[in-house]
Scaffold this active site. Structure first.
Site, short mmCIF file in Angstrom:
data_model
loop_
_atom_site.label_atom_id
_atom_site.label_comp_id
_atom_site.label_asym_id
_atom_site.label_seq_id
_atom_site.Cartn_x
_atom_site.Cartn_y
_atom_site.Cartn_z
N GLU A 34 1.14 -1.09 -0.01
CA GLU A 34 -0.12 -0.07 0.39
C GLU A 34 0.40 1.05 -0.02
O GLU A 34 2.07 1.11 0.33
CB GLU A 34 -0.38 0.28 1.74
CG GLU A 34 -2.31 1.47 1.12
CD GLU A 34 -2.72 1.04 2.45
OE1 GLU A 34 -2.71 0.21 3.27
OE2 GLU A 34 -3.47 2.13 2.69
N ARG A 259 5.12 -13.20 8.83
CA ARG A 259 6.01 -11.53 9.23
C ARG A 259 7.34 -11.75 10.19
O ARG A 259 7.29 -12.70 11.02
CB ARG A 259 4.74 -10.89 9.26
CG ARG A 259 4.73 -10.30 10.85
CD ARG A 259 4.00 -9.20 11.10
NE ARG A 259 2.67 -8.61 10.18
CZ ARG A 259 2.86 -7.41 9.33
NH1 ARG A 259 3.88 -6.86 9.62
NH2 ARG A 259 1.96 -7.11 8.46
N LYS A 269 4.43 0.61 9.59
CA LYS A 269 4.41 1.84 8.86
C LYS A 269 3.80 2.75 9.61
O LYS A 269 4.23 3.75 9.52
CB LYS A 269 3.82 1.84 7.16
CG LYS A 269 4.50 1.43 5.89
CD LYS A 269 3.71 1.29 5.21
CE LYS A 269 3.01 -0.06 5.04
NZ LYS A 269 2.58 0.59 3.63
P1 ATP Z 1 2.56 -2.41 8.34
O1 ATP Z 1 2.05 -3.25 8.73
O2 ATP Z 1 4.55 -2.59 8.73
O3 ATP Z 1 2.42 -1.19 7.71
P2 ATP Z 1 1.18 -3.35 5.53
O4 ATP Z 1 1.04 -4.95 5.94
O5 ATP Z 1 0.76 -2.42 6.02
O6 ATP Z 1 2.56 -3.67 6.31
P3 ATP Z 1 1.83 -3.29 3.25
O7 ATP Z 1 1.66 -2.43 2.28
O8 ATP Z 1 0.39 -3.86 2.56
O9 ATP Z 1 1.97 -3.19 4.47
O10 ATP Z 1 2.12 -4.68 3.02
C1 ATP Z 1 2.68 -5.16 1.43
C2 ATP Z 1 3.38 -7.04 1.40
O11 ATP Z 1 4.44 -7.34 2.61
C3 ATP Z 1 2.22 -7.57 1.85
O12 ATP Z 1 2.04 -8.64 1.60
C4 ATP Z 1 2.30 -8.04 3.11
O13 ATP Z 1 1.73 -8.86 4.26
C5 ATP Z 1 3.99 -7.96 3.39
N1 ATP Z 1 4.89 -7.52 4.79
C6 ATP Z 1 4.37 -6.17 5.68
N2 ATP Z 1 4.94 -6.32 6.36
C7 ATP Z 1 5.73 -7.50 6.09
C8 ATP Z 1 6.55 -7.98 7.32
N3 ATP Z 1 6.89 -7.46 8.58
N4 ATP Z 1 6.89 -9.11 6.98
C9 ATP Z 1 6.72 -9.42 5.97
N5 ATP Z 1 5.65 -8.80 5.22
C10 ATP Z 1 5.88 -8.58 5.53
MG MG Z 2 -1.60 -2.51 4.83
#
Ligand code: ATP
Ligand code: MG
Length: 547
Positions: A34, A259, A269
């Site tokens: 995102e 994760r 984030k």
């Molecule tokens: P955050 O919680 O940091 O905002 P998010 O999951 O909301 O992370 P996205 O931009 O939606 O962030 O994530 C893009 C991809 O990266 C998704 O497939 C998500 O599952 C993966 N991802 C995010 N954080 C991690 C992590 N700590 N370890 C592994 N994969 C991750």
């Molecule tokens: Mg997200």
């Protein structure tokens, strides 16, 4: 397809079986960030997984911006994310935006309404929340649940036309208010939101929810294996429901993995944004941030990040990885590739008394060439050498040495310079210490030595030519938010960046921004992108990782 029948993780095994059984011909994966912030090391794990699966199995991997929430997203983040992905060494087969599929998503929603599988609900957000029930109690059907299809169609159009205020209505999937899975209790799939989108402008007054949008995005791109993190496991029944009911023939499948969590590292984030907004750090790319841009600015090589993600591997069990393991990967890489420079954070003058003041030795240092890193994963196996470079250093009789390299009261086992003793000047001849001055407190203010013809000395010390020395600043960096009790804002370590000044050999002035080098015996450092007189510590020389 690799010859070996078993993969290195459970997702690879699934793919191997799917290819063998003919269920899938060509695999397609995607990395779907995102664009509401910069990528962090956790995202690197997901990106490595998806891009490396595609590479290993001869498939494709898209970069897809999951831009369904215009309030927090922008074009700048999209640009930064693409830059970071390429920096890691991956080239997406396609760069797509969920917002490009908004028309298709609307059509799918209309299809669901027509099938009697979705309805417009005019309950307030609070009413919807209250009627969802709990883990032990079923939810209650909304009084709008059985409204005529025609009515829902009309209201859905209104949601889009702009007549309905934010929160005024939602479109819900009609599934099962008594489902033990809360996500299946008539989830909201569209909401009214009057917010301009960085790509679609003011075209839309409603936006799809993640659980509805994501499977459709995968379907449009013919994604075969849609990998996401464990917290989406409970959402998979809804993912499959959307795919099944929107008449999709090429069905994508969702697989979940754990994760990445790191000790002494806030990763989400949301928190990283907070650190930026409250100016606790110097932007998203502050070298203490776990963002890819922060790691890059700190001087971490992209290869070390890929090696780390590979070493950590893919599994379902959620745990926390020691940040020291990441540092180990960085150190291994830099140990093999980094050039060495002489730097004195605590300099003392040393005069060579038996050389003429105008004498000058020119010393050539050659570095670079082939290298190997023990547990290294190559994106590009051809890249296993660095350019061979030679630099010239001048050695005059007026030098700086490091304070710790001389002692008039040496502890046992001390192998550096002592009164009357010998030491080799790194890359050059051997000197014998002939005397020293101190101030009243006993601190050494100057050391005297003579050049000798000796060929053997136990100690080697570094030196910097006083005439050509340059002044630099060294940033010693620590965790910005160490692990501990309580709110993360109360754990911010204000002392996580310590700056000291140092004398450095002249060539240090010419180092490019971001290139990790070793300051001999001090640590690995890289020139900062914003303050070019400063060098950030990439990693310490010694490992603290307890395997
Ligand atoms: P955050 O919680 O940091 O905002 P998010 O999951 O909301 O992370 P996205 O931009 O939606 O962030 O994530 C893009 C991809 O990266 C998704 O497939 C998500 O599952 C993966 N991802 C995010 N954080 C991690 C992590 N700590 N370890 C592994 N994969 C991750
Ligand atoms: Mg997200």
């Amino acid at each position: 397809m690799p010859e070996n029948d078993s993969g290195t993780n459970f997702i690879e095994n699934i793919i191997i079986n799917d290819l063998k059984s003919g269920k899938v011909k060509n695999i397609i994966t995607r990395f779907p960030p995102e664009p509401n912030g910069r990528l962090h090391i956790g995202h690197a794990k997901a990106a490595c997984l998806n891009f490396m699966l595609a590479k290993k199995f001869g498939g494709k991997c898209n970069l897809r911006f999951d831009d369904t929430n215009p309030v927090k997203e922008d074009a700048d983040f999209c640009e930064q994310i693409l830059y970071d992905i390429r920096w890691l060494g991956f080239e997406p087969d396609g760069v797509f935006y969920a917002s490009d599929y908004f028309d298709y998503m609307r059509d799918c929603a209309v299809l669901l309404i027509n099938k009697g599988l979705a309805y417009v609900d005019e309950s307030t957000p609070d009413e919807i929340k209250l009627s969802r029930g709990t883990l032990t109690e079923p939810g209650k059907n909304s009084k709008f649940r059985d409204r005529p299809i025609k009515e829902s169609l009309k209201l859905f159009e209104k949601m889009q036309s702009g007549e309905v205020p934010d929160g005024g209505m939602v479109l819900r999937a009609k599934i099962d208010m008594a489902s033990p899975n809360m996500n299946m209790r008539d989830p909201v799939i569209y909401r009214v939101l009057h917010a301009p989108h960085h790509r679609t402008g003011t075209k839309w007054n409603m936006y799809p929810m993640y659980d509805f949008a994501h499977p459709l995005e995968d379907a449009v791109e013919h994604v075969t294996h849609s990998c996401c993190t464990m917290e989406f496991e409970d959402h998979r029944p809804l993912y499959d429901w959307v795919i099944d009911n929107c008449d999709i023939t090429d069905k994508p499948h969702q697989y979940e993995f754990a994760r990445l969590n790191l000790t002494d590292t806030v990763m989400s984030k949301r928190y990283l944004k907070q650190l930026v907004d409250m100016k606790a750090v110097d932007g998203w790319d502050d070298p203490r941030m776990p963002t890819l841009s922060g790691l890059r600015r700190r001087g971490v090589p992209a290869h070390a990040i890929v090696a780390f993600c590979t070493e950590v591997g893919i599994a379902k069990a959620v745990g926390t990885v020691d940040a020291a393991q990441l540092n180990d990967c960085i150190r291994d890489e830099l140990n093999a590739t980094a050039k060495r420079y002489m730097v004195a954070p605590d300099p003392v003058e040393l005069d060579i008394v038996n050389m003429d003041k105008s004498d000058k030795e020119i010393i050539e240092v050659t570095e670079g060439g082939e290298y190997t890193v023990p547990h290294r994963t190559f994106i590009d196996p051809e890249v296993n050498s660095t350019p061979v470079v030679t630099r010239k250093m001048t050695l005059s009789p007026r030098l700086y040495i490091n304070r710790e390299d001389f002692s008039y009261n040496p502890p046992k086992g001390y192998h550096r310079l002592v009164p009357g003793g010998l030491a080799r000047l790194k890359n050059s001849f051997i000197i014998r210490c002939t005397g020293y001055d101190t101030d009243k407190a006993g601190n050494v203010t100057k050391v005297y030595a003579e050049r000798t013809d000796e060929v053997k000395a136990k100690g080697v010390i570094q030196w910097i030519d006083r005439d050509s020395a340059v002044d630099i600043k060294i940033n010693e960096l620590d965790a910005i938010v160490p692990d501990g009790e309580g709110e993360f804002v109360n754990r911010i370590n204000a002392a996580s960046k310590k700056t000291v000044s140092a004398k450095a050999e002249a060539a240090v002035k010419e180092l490019p921004v971001g290139e990790g080098v070793q300051f001999f015996r001090i640590g690995y450092f890289a020139r900062d992108a914003k303050d070019e007189d400063s060098f950030n510590r990439v990693v310490e020389l010694k490992s603290s990782w307890n395997k």
